[in-house]
Design a protein around this motif. Structure first.
Motif, PDB file in Angstrom:
ATOM      1  N   HIS A  50       0.534  -0.868   0.178  1.00 32.18           N
ATOM      2  CA  HIS A  50       0.018   0.131  -0.179  1.00 32.18           C
ATOM      3  C   HIS A  50       0.710   1.494  -0.056  1.00 32.18           C
ATOM      4  CE1 HIS A  50      -2.973  -2.710   1.788  1.00 32.18           C
ATOM      5  NE2 HIS A  50      -3.242  -2.499   0.692  1.00 32.18           N
ATOM      6  N   GLY A  51       0.648   1.957  -0.791  1.00 37.08           N
ATOM      7  CA  GLY A  51       1.694   3.232  -1.625  1.00 37.08           C
ATOM      8  C   GLY A  51       1.620   4.442   0.314  1.00 37.08           C
ATOM      9  N   ASN A  52       0.913   4.295   1.308  1.00 41.73           N
ATOM     10  CA  ASN A  52       0.521   4.743   2.009  1.00 41.73           C
ATOM     11  C   ASN A  52       1.135   4.235   3.178  1.00 41.73           C
ATOM     12  OD1 ASN A  52      -1.926   3.643   2.635  1.00 41.73           O
ATOM     13  ND2 ASN A  52      -2.535   5.437   3.517  1.00 41.73           N
ATOM     14  N   GLU A  53       1.812   3.322   3.200  1.00 41.86           N
ATOM     15  CA  GLU A  53       2.236   2.725   3.896  1.00 41.86           C
ATOM     16  C   GLU A  53       3.351   2.686   4.802  1.00 41.86           C
ATOM     17  OE1 GLU A  53       0.341  -0.457   4.962  1.00 41.86           O
ATOM     18  OE2 GLU A  53      -1.935  -0.460   4.709  1.00 41.86           O
ATOM     19  N   PRO A  54       4.501   3.774   5.083  1.00 40.24           N
ATOM     20  CA  PRO A  54       5.509   3.761   4.981  1.00 40.24           C
ATOM     21  C   PRO A  54       6.688   3.205   5.346  1.00 40.24           C
ATOM     22  CG  PRO A  54       5.043   5.971   6.517  1.00 40.24           C
ATOM     23  CD  PRO A  54       3.673   5.115   5.161  1.00 40.24           C
ATOM     24  N   SER A  55       6.667   2.701   6.921  1.00 40.90           N
ATOM     25  CA  SER A  55       7.279   2.345   7.720  1.00 40.90           C
ATOM     26  C   SER A  55       8.354   1.029   6.802  1.00 40.90           C
ATOM     27  CB  SER A  55       6.790   2.257   8.838  1.00 40.90           C
ATOM     28  OG  SER A  55       6.156   2.792   9.813  1.00 40.90           O
ATOM     29  N   GLY A  56       7.673   0.578   6.523  1.00 45.85           N
ATOM     30  CA  GLY A  56       8.659  -0.824   5.845  1.00 45.85           C
ATOM     31  C   GLY A  56      10.089   0.550   4.736  1.00 45.85           C
ATOM     32  N   ARG A  93      -3.020   5.349  -1.079  1.00 48.80           N
ATOM     33  CA  ARG A  93      -3.183   3.586  -0.700  1.00 48.80           C
ATOM     34  C   ARG A  93      -2.438   3.246  -1.563  1.00 48.80           C
ATOM     35  NH1 ARG A  93      -5.314   0.502   3.701  1.00 48.80           N
ATOM     36  NH2 ARG A  93      -5.793  -1.767   2.998  1.00 48.80           N
ATOM     37  N   MET A  94      -3.469   3.113  -2.897  1.00 51.96           N
ATOM     38  CA  MET A  94      -2.842   2.678  -4.216  1.00 51.96           C
ATOM     39  C   MET A  94      -3.443   3.768  -5.914  1.00 51.96           C
ATOM     40  SD  MET A  94      -6.296   1.860  -3.320  1.00 51.96           S
ATOM     41  CE  MET A  94      -6.276  -0.270  -2.690  1.00 51.96           C
ATOM     42  N   PRO A  96      -5.795   5.722  -8.137  1.00 54.54           N
ATOM     43  CA  PRO A  96      -7.115   6.198  -8.105  1.00 54.54           C
ATOM     44  C   PRO A  96      -7.545   4.923  -9.727  1.00 54.54           C
ATOM     45  CG  PRO A  96      -6.212   8.244  -8.942  1.00 54.54           C
ATOM     46  CD  PRO A  96      -5.301   7.304  -8.636  1.00 54.54           C
ATOM     47  N   ARG A  97      -8.803   4.322  -9.385  1.00 52.38           N
ATOM     48  CA  ARG A  97      -9.322   2.826  -9.757  1.00 52.38           C
ATOM     49  C   ARG A  97      -8.486   1.711 -10.201  1.00 52.38           C
ATOM     50  NH1 ARG A  97      -9.590   7.160 -12.566  1.00 52.38           N
ATOM     51  NH2 ARG A  97      -7.899   7.580 -13.265  1.00 52.38           N
ATOM     52  N   ALA A  98      -7.891   1.814  -8.979  1.00 51.80           N
ATOM     53  CA  ALA A  98      -6.641   0.491  -9.229  1.00 51.80           C
ATOM     54  C   ALA A  98      -7.180  -0.412  -7.638  1.00 51.80           C
ATOM     55  CB  ALA A  98      -4.818   0.473  -8.640  1.00 51.80           C
ATOM     56  N   ARG A  99      -7.314  -1.755  -7.985  1.00 55.75           N
ATOM     57  CA  ARG A  99      -7.242  -1.596  -6.991  1.00 55.75           C
ATOM     58  C   ARG A  99      -6.667  -2.660  -5.651  1.00 55.75           C
ATOM     59  NH1 ARG A  99      -8.440  -8.821  -7.489  1.00 55.75           N
ATOM     60  NH2 ARG A  99      -6.949  -8.519  -9.590  1.00 55.75           N
ATOM     61  N   ASP A 100      -7.158  -3.286  -4.986  1.00 53.52           N
ATOM     62  CA  ASP A 100      -6.131  -2.634  -3.573  1.00 53.52           C
ATOM     63  C   ASP A 100      -4.723  -4.241  -3.548  1.00 53.52           C
ATOM     64  OD1 ASP A 100      -4.591  -3.699  -0.799  1.00 53.52           O
ATOM     65  OD2 ASP A 100      -6.735  -2.958  -0.128  1.00 53.52           O
ATOM     66  N   LEU A 101      -3.948  -4.244  -3.973  1.00 53.57           N
ATOM     67  CA  LEU A 101      -2.321  -4.845  -4.029  1.00 53.57           C
ATOM     68  C   LEU A 101      -2.701  -6.178  -3.092  1.00 53.57           C
ATOM     69  CD1 LEU A 101      -0.678  -5.853  -6.385  1.00 53.57           C
ATOM     70  CD2 LEU A 101       1.610  -4.439  -4.738  1.00 53.57           C
ATOM     71  N   ASN A 102      -3.103  -5.711  -1.903  1.00 49.26           N
ATOM     72  CA  ASN A 102      -3.058  -6.489  -1.268  1.00 49.26           C
ATOM     73  C   ASN A 102      -4.505  -7.602  -1.126  1.00 49.26           C
ATOM     74  OD1 ASN A 102      -1.166  -8.139   1.097  1.00 49.26           O
ATOM     75  ND2 ASN A 102      -2.278  -7.367   2.834  1.00 49.26           N
ATOM     76  N   ARG A 103      -4.796  -7.697  -2.418  1.00 46.93           N
ATOM     77  CA  ARG A 103      -5.975  -8.207  -2.317  1.00 46.93           C
ATOM     78  C   ARG A 103      -5.801  -9.183  -3.934  1.00 46.93           C
ATOM     79  NH1 ARG A 103      -6.643  -7.000   2.219  1.00 46.93           N
ATOM     80  NH2 ARG A 103      -7.699  -6.281   3.269  1.00 46.93           N
ATOM     81  N   CYS A 104      -5.170  -9.329  -4.233  1.00 48.62           N
ATOM     82  CA  CYS A 104      -4.693  -9.167  -4.769  1.00 48.62           C
ATOM     83  C   CYS A 104      -3.879 -10.698  -5.540  1.00 48.62           C
ATOM     84  CB  CYS A 104      -4.004  -8.408  -6.822  1.00 48.62           C
ATOM     85  SG  CYS A 104      -5.622  -7.342  -6.637  1.00 48.62           S
TER      86      CYS A 104
END
Length: 344
Positions: A50-56, A93-94, A96-104
């Motif tokens: 997810h593009g809005n989760e920077p810690s890693g 997070r992703m 626009p119009r893209a699916r959540d990658l961690n559901r793919c």
């Protein structure tokens, strides 16, 4: 492998002088191949699904800039770089119009996000790691926790490198950790809120343990005695239900949640804890299924005179105060207040 940039043992001088420069240097999905003291074994780290989760990504940048060498080979996958670079940085997070990658991470792999997920699986299959850690941030502030699909000593040991709290969940959402196998245990680690410095530090400290410890698949010194939460239920919004966050009910919205609702993350809530306000019956607004596929909405929330409360003593987590995430994912997860499965 059509999308990934592959980099082996990068020179720290090439990576930029700050995290934004590092993102621009990657410029897309990137796989780092780090040579360890023992090159006969490999572990994998996946982050920025997810593009809005920077810690890693922040932790990995810090590790790479240090010039350290891991105990064994490490494959590091940094996925949603494009979404992270969308201004402002680390806010999407992703795309626009893209699916959540961690559901793919299950078929069909027939769109851009599905293809990217399939390529991540191909990289992991190629390198045959002994373990995979998928590092995330929570959307709101809250303590760290791990997630896996079933409990054993290997999953316990991996999560214990980062946190004392483990959720056992097999919701079948298409997440990477659902691909866990006996010869390659895979866990999700949520290191805390995406804006919290403590989460960035925990990510780095846990990453150092994961990269540098000779053996990570037996509890040993990292076994802190995990708090277990089993079979959580997701509370989701029904289609076309509107949501906002405010200190008092907003007439133009179906649901108004209190803006500090995230403070209940991993805390117990009682049936008299006001969560917010609602303008319709529970089942018109929400959906939730228990482990048996039965409707569990009224086991989670009750609406009384327009006020929304827990239906019973609960422990809530992954509470979001971001309406977009609440719509695309869920409002929160819940278990009984003792951490056990909610019973109908």
């Amino acid at each position: 492998m059509r999308r990934f940039k592959f980099v082996r043992d990068p020179d720290p001088k090439d990576l930029g002088y700050n995290i934004e420069e590092f993102l621009h240097w990657m410029d897309g999905p990137t796989c780092f191949l780090l040579t360890g003291d023992d090159p006969s074994r490999t572990r994998a780290l996946v982050t920025l699904l997810h593009g809005n989760e920077p810690s890693g990504t922040i932790a990995l940048y810090r590790w790479l800039k240090s010039g350290r060498r891991p105990a064994i080979n490490i494959v590091c996958i940094v996925a949603s770089v494009g979404a992270a670079l969308e201004p402002p940085v680390f806010s999407h997070r992703m795309l626009p119009r893209a699916r959540d990658l961690n559901r793919c991470f299950r078929p069909p792999f027939d769109d851009a996000q599905g293809i990217l997920a399939e390529e991540i699986l191909e990289i992991l299959n190629l390198h045959r790691p002994e373990a995979v850690v998928d590092m995330h941030n929570t959307s709101g502030s809250g303590p760290a926790f791990g997630v896996c699909t079933y409990m054993d000593r290997q999953h316990d040991a991996l999560v214990s490198l980062f946190t004392q709290r483990l959720i056992i969940s097999n919701l079948g959402l298409g997440a990477l950790m659902e691909r866990s196998e006996a010869d390659c245990p895979t866990v999700t680690v949520e290191v805390g809120g995406r804006l919290d410095d403590e989460a960035h530090e925990l990510a780095f400290e846990g990453m150092c343990r994961y990269f540098q410890t000779e053996v990570v698949l037996s509890p040993g010194d990292t076994d802190w005695g995990l708090e277990l939460l089993r079979d959580p239920i997701r509370l989701e919004l029904n289609d076309n239900v509107t949501l906002t966050y405010a200190e008092e009910p907003c007439d133009n919205y179906d649901i108004t949640l209190k803006p500090d609702i995230e403070h209940h993350n991993f805390g117990g809530v009682k049936p008299d804890t006001l969560l917010g306000w609602a303008r319709a019956p529970e089942k018109q607004l929400f959906s939730a299924l228990d482990a048996g596929g039965r409707c569990a909405v009224t086991q989670l929330v009750r609406i009384e005179n327009g006020e929304m409360y827990p239906a019973q003593p609960l422990k809530l987590f992954m509470i979001t105060n971001n309406a977009a995430i609440a719509h695309s994912d869920c409002l929160f997860y819940a278990v009984s207040d003792d951490g056990s499965t909610i019973c109908a």
